[in-house]
Design a protein around this motif. Sequence first.
Motif, PDB file in Angstrom:
ATOM      1  N   LEU A  83       0.852  -1.187   0.000  1.00 15.17           N
ATOM      2  CA  LEU A  83       0.000   0.000   0.000  1.00 15.17           C
ATOM      3  C   LEU A  83       0.888   1.236   0.000  1.00 15.17           C
ATOM      4  O   LEU A  83       1.787   1.365   0.833  1.00 15.17           O
ATOM      5  N   ILE A  84       0.623   2.141  -0.949  1.00 12.57           N
ATOM      6  CA  ILE A  84       1.461   3.329  -1.135  1.00 12.57           C
ATOM      7  C   ILE A  84       0.577   4.566  -1.213  1.00 12.57           C
ATOM      8  O   ILE A  84      -0.411   4.581  -1.956  1.00 12.57           O
ATOM      9  N   GLU A  85       0.935   5.600  -0.467  1.00 15.08           N
ATOM     10  CA  GLU A  85       0.176   6.850  -0.559  1.00 15.08           C
ATOM     11  C   GLU A  85       0.265   7.390  -1.974  1.00 15.08           C
ATOM     12  O   GLU A  85       1.330   7.416  -2.585  1.00 15.08           O
ATOM     13  N   ASP A  86      -0.876   7.807  -2.508  1.00 13.95           N
ATOM     14  CA  ASP A  86      -0.992   8.301  -3.878  1.00 13.95           C
ATOM     15  C   ASP A  86      -1.650   9.670  -3.841  1.00 13.95           C
ATOM     16  O   ASP A  86      -2.813   9.789  -3.470  1.00 13.95           O
ATOM     17  N   ARG A  87      -0.909  10.700  -4.221  1.00 15.29           N
ATOM     18  CA  ARG A  87      -1.444  12.068  -4.241  1.00 15.29           C
ATOM     19  C   ARG A  87      -1.631  12.579  -5.679  1.00 15.29           C
ATOM     20  O   ARG A  87      -1.772  13.768  -5.891  1.00 15.29           O
ATOM     21  N   ALA A  88      -1.652  11.659  -6.628  1.00 14.48           N
ATOM     22  CA  ALA A  88      -1.835  12.036  -8.034  1.00 14.48           C
ATOM     23  C   ALA A  88      -3.249  12.559  -8.263  1.00 14.48           C
ATOM     24  O   ALA A  88      -4.171  12.278  -7.493  1.00 14.48           O
ATOM     25  N   LEU A  89      -3.404  13.310  -9.307  1.00 16.37           N
ATOM     26  CA  LEU A  89      -4.696  13.837  -9.742  1.00 16.37           C
ATOM     27  C   LEU A  89      -5.366  14.716  -8.679  1.00 16.37           C
ATOM     28  O   LEU A  89      -6.584  14.854  -8.647  1.00 16.37           O
ATOM     29  N   GLY A  90      -4.564  15.309  -7.793  1.00 16.48           N
ATOM     30  CA  GLY A  90      -5.109  16.209  -6.781  1.00 16.48           C
ATOM     31  C   GLY A  90      -5.925  15.525  -5.700  1.00 16.48           C
ATOM     32  O   GLY A  90      -6.682  16.167  -4.980  1.00 16.48           O
ATOM     33  N   LEU A 105      -2.360  -2.403  -9.134  1.00 12.86           N
ATOM     34  CA  LEU A 105      -3.601  -3.180  -9.105  1.00 12.86           C
ATOM     35  C   LEU A 105      -4.826  -2.287  -9.014  1.00 12.86           C
ATOM     36  O   LEU A 105      -5.852  -2.555  -9.634  1.00 12.86           O
ATOM     37  N   GLY A 106      -4.753  -1.226  -8.234  1.00 14.09           N
ATOM     38  CA  GLY A 106      -5.891  -0.339  -8.014  1.00 14.09           C
ATOM     39  C   GLY A 106      -5.643   0.501  -6.778  1.00 14.09           C
ATOM     40  O   GLY A 106      -4.509   0.888  -6.502  1.00 14.09           O
ATOM     41  N   HIS A 107      -6.720   0.744  -6.010  1.00 10.10           N
ATOM     42  CA  HIS A 107      -6.634   1.555  -4.794  1.00 10.10           C
ATOM     43  C   HIS A 107      -7.466   0.918  -3.687  1.00 10.10           C
ATOM     44  O   HIS A 107      -8.372   0.137  -3.969  1.00 10.10           O
ATOM     45  N   VAL A 108      -7.167   1.279  -2.444  1.00  8.31           N
ATOM     46  CA  VAL A 108      -7.960   0.817  -1.305  1.00  8.31           C
ATOM     47  C   VAL A 108      -8.534   2.038  -0.602  1.00  8.31           C
ATOM     48  O   VAL A 108      -7.860   3.066  -0.468  1.00  8.31           O
ATOM     49  N   PHE A 109      -9.791   1.917  -0.203  1.00  9.74           N
ATOM     50  CA  PHE A 109     -10.510   2.996   0.482  1.00  9.74           C
ATOM     51  C   PHE A 109     -11.043   2.444   1.795  1.00  9.74           C
ATOM     52  O   PHE A 109     -11.457   1.297   1.872  1.00  9.74           O
ATOM     53  N   HIS A 110     -11.043   3.256   2.814  1.00  6.82           N
ATOM     54  CA  HIS A 110     -11.465   2.828   4.147  1.00  6.82           C
ATOM     55  C   HIS A 110     -12.636   3.683   4.631  1.00  6.82           C
ATOM     56  O   HIS A 110     -12.693   4.881   4.374  1.00  6.82           O
ATOM     57  N   CYS A 123     -10.414  -1.605  -4.445  1.00  4.58           N
ATOM     58  CA  CYS A 123     -11.009  -1.335  -5.755  1.00  4.58           C
ATOM     59  C   CYS A 123      -9.937  -1.682  -6.796  1.00  4.58           C
ATOM     60  O   CYS A 123      -8.980  -0.940  -6.989  1.00  4.58           O
ATOM     61  N   ILE A 124     -10.095  -2.836  -7.444  1.00  8.34           N
ATOM     62  CA  ILE A 124      -9.027  -3.422  -8.251  1.00  8.34           C
ATOM     63  C   ILE A 124      -9.442  -3.502  -9.723  1.00  8.34           C
ATOM     64  O   ILE A 124     -10.557  -3.907 -10.045  1.00  8.34           O
ATOM     65  N   ASN A 125      -8.533  -3.132 -10.602  1.00 11.27           N
ATOM     66  CA  ASN A 125      -8.781  -3.245 -12.038  1.00 11.27           C
ATOM     67  C   ASN A 125      -8.870  -4.716 -12.433  1.00 11.27           C
ATOM     68  O   ASN A 125      -7.971  -5.504 -12.105  1.00 11.27           O
ATOM     69  N   SER A 126      -9.925  -5.096 -13.132  1.00 18.96           N
ATOM     70  CA  SER A 126     -10.054  -6.479 -13.620  1.00 18.96           C
ATOM     71  C   SER A 126      -8.841  -6.890 -14.446  1.00 18.96           C
ATOM     72  O   SER A 126      -8.373  -8.033 -14.349  1.00 18.96           O
ATOM     73  N   ILE A 127      -8.351  -5.967 -15.247  1.00 17.86           N
ATOM     74  CA  ILE A 127      -7.247  -6.278 -16.149  1.00 17.86           C
ATOM     75  C   ILE A 127      -5.960  -6.596 -15.395  1.00 17.86           C
ATOM     76  O   ILE A 127      -5.020  -7.164 -15.950  1.00 17.86           O
ATOM     77  N   SER A 128      -5.913  -6.265 -14.096  1.00 18.65           N
ATOM     78  CA  SER A 128      -4.745  -6.580 -13.264  1.00 18.65           C
ATOM     79  C   SER A 128      -4.817  -7.997 -12.698  1.00 18.65           C
ATOM     80  O   SER A 128      -3.868  -8.447 -12.064  1.00 18.65           O
TER      81      SER A 128
END
Length: 135
Positions: A83-90, A105-110, A123-128
């Motif tokens: 799990l990595i902090e992602d600050r992309a796209l504001g 793979l995607g992102h995780v939300f809590h 929340c994972i991309n099917s293509i992954s």
Amino acid sequence: MTQPKVTKTDKEWREQLTPAEYAVLRKAGTERPFTGEYTDTKTTGVYSCRACGVELFRSDTKFESHCGWPSFYAPSDAQNVVLIEDRALGMRRVEVRCANCDSHLGHVFHGEGYGTPTDDRFCINSISLTLEPTE
């Protein structure tokens, strides 16, 4: 079962993956919502990393989130994801990557109120992913 870490050159990844898989797995892209192969599947089985084959999720943790991507409340083994902090796209999000090959793979939300045992939504991309159905 621990697998050896997968390290490949960009050229090797491009040769192994389709352009769409490469865009998501290696360049942290996102497939369009509600288009993925596993978004609505109810098949019982094991979901693995499409790039390296390491087990990531099991169908018993998959749930309906209606977000447009497959959602899981926990990985099958926490050591198989990073799990990595992602600050992309504001935005402030947490990216999920494969611990074995460093693929996106995607992102995780809590804390979104889905009522899952962990209160997480991976929340994972099917293509992954690939899905190996159980008998």
